[in-house]
Design an enzyme around this catalytic site. Structure first.
Site, PDB file in Angstrom:
ATOM      1  N   HIS A  10       0.849  -1.192   0.000  1.00  0.00           N
ATOM      2  CA  HIS A  10       0.000   0.000   0.000  1.00  0.00           C
ATOM      3  C   HIS A  10       0.881   1.237   0.000  1.00  0.00           C
ATOM      4  CE1 HIS A  10       0.839  -0.754   4.239  1.00  0.00           C
ATOM      5  NE2 HIS A  10       0.442   0.467   4.543  1.00  0.00           N
TER       6      HIS A  10
ATOM      7  N   HIS B 255       1.503   3.797   2.104  1.00  0.00           N
ATOM      8  CA  HIS B 255       2.102   4.497   3.248  1.00  0.00           C
ATOM      9  C   HIS B 255       3.628   4.547   3.127  1.00  0.00           C
ATOM     10  CE1 HIS B 255      -1.703   3.825   5.910  1.00  0.00           C
ATOM     11  NE2 HIS B 255      -1.797   4.900   5.144  1.00  0.00           N
TER      12      HIS B 255
ATOM     13  N   ASP C 233       6.057   4.330   5.164  1.00  0.00           N
ATOM     14  CA  ASP C 233       6.944   3.332   5.778  1.00  0.00           C
ATOM     15  C   ASP C 233       6.969   2.025   4.971  1.00  0.00           C
ATOM     16  OD1 ASP C 233       4.231   3.023   6.768  1.00  0.00           O
ATOM     17  OD2 ASP C 233       4.994   1.538   8.184  1.00  0.00           O
ATOM     18  N   HIS C 234       6.217   1.994   3.867  1.00  0.00           N
ATOM     19  CA  HIS C 234       6.268   0.842   2.962  1.00  0.00           C
ATOM     20  C   HIS C 234       6.883   1.207   1.611  1.00  0.00           C
ATOM     21  CE1 HIS C 234       3.783  -1.854   5.559  1.00  0.00           C
ATOM     22  NE2 HIS C 234       3.536  -0.672   6.085  1.00  0.00           N
TER      23      HIS C 234
ATOM     24  N   HIS D 170      -7.188  -1.213   5.578  1.00  0.00           N
ATOM     25  CA  HIS D 170      -6.126  -0.391   6.182  1.00  0.00           C
ATOM     26  C   HIS D 170      -5.956   0.884   5.361  1.00  0.00           C
ATOM     27  CE1 HIS D 170      -2.425   0.845   8.078  1.00  0.00           C
ATOM     28  NE2 HIS D 170      -1.788   0.781   6.929  1.00  0.00           N
TER      29      HIS D 170
ATOM     30  N   ASP E 159      -0.271  -4.412   5.908  1.00  0.00           N
ATOM     31  CA  ASP E 159      -0.878  -3.933   7.149  1.00  0.00           C
ATOM     32  C   ASP E 159      -2.352  -4.320   7.242  1.00  0.00           C
ATOM     33  OD1 ASP E 159       1.589  -2.872   7.531  1.00  0.00           O
ATOM     34  OD2 ASP E 159       0.955  -0.779   7.621  1.00  0.00           O
TER      35      ASP E 159
ATOM     36  N   HIS F 259       4.630  -5.695   9.753  1.00  0.00           N
ATOM     37  CA  HIS F 259       5.253  -5.174  10.981  1.00  0.00           C
ATOM     38  C   HIS F 259       5.365  -6.290  12.011  1.00  0.00           C
ATOM     39  CE1 HIS F 259       4.772  -0.776  10.072  1.00  0.00           C
ATOM     40  NE2 HIS F 259       3.780  -1.230   9.318  1.00  0.00           N
TER      41      HIS F 259
HETATM   42 ZN   LIG Z   1       0.313   1.297   6.568  1.00  0.00          ZN
END
Ligand SMILES: [Zn+2]
Length: 263
Positions: free
Chosen positions: A56, A58, A60-61, A115, A135, A175
């Protein structure tokens, strides 16, 4: 198919993954935020990273995409609706698409909103299936919905897609949240002996050699897959006294998601 789980050691506790073809050495990197660790791991294995898959949009990905593309020339794949959000996407994915890695690896795309609304999971076509779930599903938990997501859609993804996967499916989440999530499970279901034993065993585990669960295990320790448990419902009624006698699973899921946000 060879899977390498890469622990980033960052504050967000991200896991990155390399999925490689044992015959050709071609590899796909899932959410390679720590591009340096991913590149090092690929070098050590003698693999060539040819594709990047973002579960996705975000940061942090996706934050490792640019340097990873610079180093490898890899193509970026992600949900087709993430095109405006992920720079440099080469291919948009939809439900049922199959991503191939080398000669031997086939990964089926699941369209898994909740998410965020442009989230994909990958399901491997292997004897024991593996799910790379970003996520959406975590060990003993579910993704949050507060950065572009929707709890009702997440419930639909759980009940209509994840619930149908084989019990033996290996779970590779985005995560490492297992310890905290098991504490939530025990908060909601104090008599869950399996969760208690697992917390005793895994508290303080080395995330470089993290425990990998299956869907069968998740069905025992993940509150979001235990929506008909009498204890879960009784404990929920302590917080929400108006909960109906036999609440439907969707209601239970949404209440649990709400409680987890403030936990
Ligand atoms: Zn995320």
């Amino acid at each position: 198919m060879i899977v390498k789980q890469i622990w980033t050691g960052n504050n967000y506790r991200n896991f990155n993954y390399l999925i490689a073809c044992g015959e050709t050495g071609e590899a796909l990197a899932v959410d390679p935020l720590d591009h340096e660790k991913c590149l090092k791991a690929a070098r050590e294995e003698g693999w060539t990273i040819t594709q990047i898959l973002n579960t996705h949009e975000h940061r942090d990905h996706t934050g490792g995409n640019e340097p990873m593309v610079r180093s490898t020339g890899a193509r970026i794949l992600a949900h087709k609706n993430a095109k405006d959000k992920i720079p440099g996407m080469a291919q948009g994915l939809g439900a049922g698409d199959v991503v191939k890695v080398g000669r031997t690896v086939e990964l089926e795309v699941l369209d898994t909103p909740g998410h965020t609304m442009s989230h994909v999971c990958l399901l491997s076509h292997t004897d024991q299936p593996a799910l790379f779930c970003g996520d959406t599903l975590f060990n003993a938990g579910a993704g949050n919905c507060h950065s572009g997501g929707h709890p009702g859609e997440l419930y639909k993804t759980f009940s209509e897609q994840l619930a149908r996967l084989p019990a033996s499916t290996l779970i590779y989440p985005g995560h490492d949240y297992i310890e905290n999530n098991l504490r939530f499970t025990l908060n909601r279901e104090p008599d869950n002996g399996q969760a208690k034993r697992m917390l005793d065993r895994l508290a303080g585990q080395d995330p470089n050699a993290a425990y990998v669960s299956t869907l069968a295990v998740e069905r025992e320790i993940n509150t979001f897959l235990r929506l008909t448990s009498p204890t879960v419902i009784a404990k929920l009624r302590e917080v929400f006294p108006n909960l109906p006698e036999n609440p439907d699973p969707r209601t239970v899921f949404l209440k649990l998601r709400e409680l987890r946000n403030n936990w």
